[in-house]
Scaffold this motif. Sequence first.
Motif, PDB file in Angstrom:
ATOM      1  N   SER A  84       0.063   5.936  -2.376  1.00 37.55           N
ATOM      2  CA  SER A  84      -0.817   5.120  -1.544  1.00 37.55           C
ATOM      3  C   SER A  84      -2.197   4.959  -2.150  1.00 37.55           C
ATOM      4  CB  SER A  84      -0.936   5.737  -0.149  1.00 37.55           C
ATOM      5  OG  SER A  84       0.292   5.689   0.540  1.00 37.55           O
ATOM      6  N   TYR A  85      -2.628   5.956  -2.886  1.00 35.46           N
ATOM      7  CA  TYR A  85      -3.935   5.901  -3.532  1.00 35.46           C
ATOM      8  C   TYR A  85      -3.795   6.287  -4.995  1.00 35.46           C
ATOM      9  CZ  TYR A  85      -5.561   5.998   1.302  1.00 35.46           C
ATOM     10  OH  TYR A  85      -5.764   5.725   2.628  1.00 35.46           O
ATOM     11  N   ARG A  94       0.805  -1.218   0.000  1.00 34.92           N
ATOM     12  CA  ARG A  94       0.000   0.000   0.000  1.00 34.92           C
ATOM     13  C   ARG A  94       0.840   1.271   0.000  1.00 34.92           C
ATOM     14  NH1 ARG A  94      -4.257  -1.901  -2.362  1.00 34.92           N
ATOM     15  NH2 ARG A  94      -5.386  -3.456  -1.150  1.00 34.92           N
ATOM     16  N   HIS A  95       2.158   1.155  -0.165  1.00 37.21           N
ATOM     17  CA  HIS A  95       3.041   2.326  -0.295  1.00 37.21           C
ATOM     18  C   HIS A  95       2.851   3.291   0.883  1.00 37.21           C
ATOM     19  CE1 HIS A  95       3.773   0.963  -4.404  1.00 37.21           C
ATOM     20  NE2 HIS A  95       2.470   0.844  -4.527  1.00 37.21           N
ATOM     21  N   LEU A  96       3.022   2.770   2.099  1.00 35.61           N
ATOM     22  CA  LEU A  96       2.768   3.566   3.286  1.00 35.61           C
ATOM     23  C   LEU A  96       4.032   4.248   3.789  1.00 35.61           C
ATOM     24  CD1 LEU A  96       0.480   1.020   5.163  1.00 35.61           C
ATOM     25  CD2 LEU A  96      -0.220   2.969   3.754  1.00 35.61           C
ATOM     26  N   TYR A 153       0.417  16.774  -2.947  1.00 37.40           N
ATOM     27  CA  TYR A 153       0.851  15.995  -1.788  1.00 37.40           C
ATOM     28  C   TYR A 153       1.498  16.931  -0.784  1.00 37.40           C
ATOM     29  CZ  TYR A 153       3.218  12.238   0.825  1.00 37.40           C
ATOM     30  OH  TYR A 153       3.669  11.378   1.799  1.00 37.40           O
ATOM     31  N   TRP A 161      -6.419   1.954   4.732  1.00 40.13           N
ATOM     32  CA  TRP A 161      -5.452   0.864   4.675  1.00 40.13           C
ATOM     33  C   TRP A 161      -5.118   0.313   6.057  1.00 40.13           C
ATOM     34  CZ3 TRP A 161      -6.694  -0.415   0.345  1.00 40.13           C
ATOM     35  CH2 TRP A 161      -6.494   0.312  -0.829  1.00 40.13           C
ATOM     36  N   TRP A 218      -6.669  10.298  -5.436  1.00 33.57           N
ATOM     37  CA  TRP A 218      -6.889  10.955  -4.156  1.00 33.57           C
ATOM     38  C   TRP A 218      -8.217  11.695  -4.091  1.00 33.57           C
ATOM     39  CZ3 TRP A 218      -4.014  10.903   0.329  1.00 33.57           C
ATOM     40  CH2 TRP A 218      -2.763  10.277   0.262  1.00 33.57           C
ATOM     41  N   THR A 225       0.302   6.197   7.819  1.00 38.96           N
ATOM     42  CA  THR A 225       0.297   7.428   7.028  1.00 38.96           C
ATOM     43  C   THR A 225       0.719   7.081   5.612  1.00 38.96           C
ATOM     44  OG1 THR A 225       2.553   7.943   7.764  1.00 38.96           O
ATOM     45  CG2 THR A 225       0.724   8.942   8.996  1.00 38.96           C
ATOM     46  N   SER A 226       0.504   8.002   4.712  1.00 44.49           N
ATOM     47  CA  SER A 226       0.565   7.687   3.288  1.00 44.49           C
ATOM     48  C   SER A 226       1.692   8.364   2.542  1.00 44.49           C
ATOM     49  CB  SER A 226      -0.763   8.083   2.627  1.00 44.49           C
ATOM     50  OG  SER A 226      -1.842   7.381   3.208  1.00 44.49           O
ATOM     51  N   THR A 284      -1.106  14.033   2.752  1.00 44.03           N
ATOM     52  CA  THR A 284      -2.276  13.779   1.921  1.00 44.03           C
ATOM     53  C   THR A 284      -2.175  14.566   0.628  1.00 44.03           C
ATOM     54  OG1 THR A 284      -4.694  13.861   1.837  1.00 44.03           O
ATOM     55  CG2 THR A 284      -3.598  15.652   3.009  1.00 44.03           C
TER      56      THR A 284
END
Length: 401
Positions: free
Chosen positions: A368-369, A49-51, A244, A379, A372, A363-364, A238
């Motif tokens: 992650s998405y 999930r690329h966190l 971002y 996740w 967005w 956290t992302s 975010t």
Amino acid sequence: MRGSFIKGVIVASALLVQCGRVQAQSPATVPQVDTGAIETLAREHMKKRHLASLLMQVRVNGEEVMTFAAGEAMTGVPATIDGHFRNGAVAMTYVAAISMKLADSGAIDLDEPIARWLPGLPAATSATPRMLLNMTSGYPDYVPNAGFVKAFETNPFRTWSVDDRIAISTAMPRLFAPGTNWDYSHSGYVILGRVLERATGKPMHALMQEYILGPLALAGTHSIETAQVPEPVIHAFTAERGVYEDATYWNPSWTITQGAVQVTTISDMARSFDLIVGDDTFLGAASRAAMIKPSLVGFGSPLPGCRTCHQMTSAFTYGLGFFLENEWVLQTPLFGGYASSVATLPADRSRDGRRITVAVAVTSLPDSYPDWTATLPNWADELTKAIATRLAPDTPPPPFR
């Protein structure tokens, strides 16, 4: 902000794992759990999930089995298990527990119209504290309101008062009468906070300290009226506003009633949930039973214009201050770059009699998405359910969706 506020459609040797370091705990006091397998699951999830960061704690029968931290709190700064993050809707569970304590003492009646405390509020003669607690009061949620969304995205540092948010809610069209349907609404808990303050003559932050933070010894949890986060800080990121960015210090005053806007640690989040809903020690048998009873199963129906109105099922219903999914009790906050989840399987709902609590906070990163602007999956909730299913395969939560 778009789509991130509400839950989507809606050991052979015991180990403590911390930031890749392993410390032994007494195997005589900790239940048998394969912590290595759980850590592997967490690391695979973080990669998938690329966190940016991941915090996790697992508790069994009231014992801390493992606590784990990975990734970065911010660029070049490792995440640690004592890192602070926002707990969002977990504070709703705390407000609900306060309500039960006050009901037990006679300070409030959960089924008395709230007009006793808020006589000028629309529908106050038919709405009750119990309806506010279980999301059936019908006060429209201010969070999806177009004016609120625009104002927040323009200035995420703005302070939102209780009056601001109640005014938005009561100016919106009411879609159903109190007690006739279910709709996830932040407004209900903002109003409930004011009811509790009026009933006791005490501000919410004092009630929170007296009934929750003090008795449960939540030294890492703080009710803070500003955007402050105590060190060490897990930073949130975010791309909800199109770029971002670091959202750590966006003003969280919009999230719940004043005095219940909080930061916490993964240990506090897991242990508090475990103690409040896991057995009868903290609340007492009757109050806890009332909180976790799936009374709304079969209740509710879809309604035009209502985003979350639907019929409740055993796989997804609401108690008093949290979601009930099969035998599990959950909260799943997701906002402003923070995602977390905490789930408890009470001992009296477990096939083997074990009480299990799993808490995850993430956290992302930008990847992650994929989109967005869409409704963002939580996740942390996905990993929480995967761990819960591994620990209790005979009593799993519903699949992540």
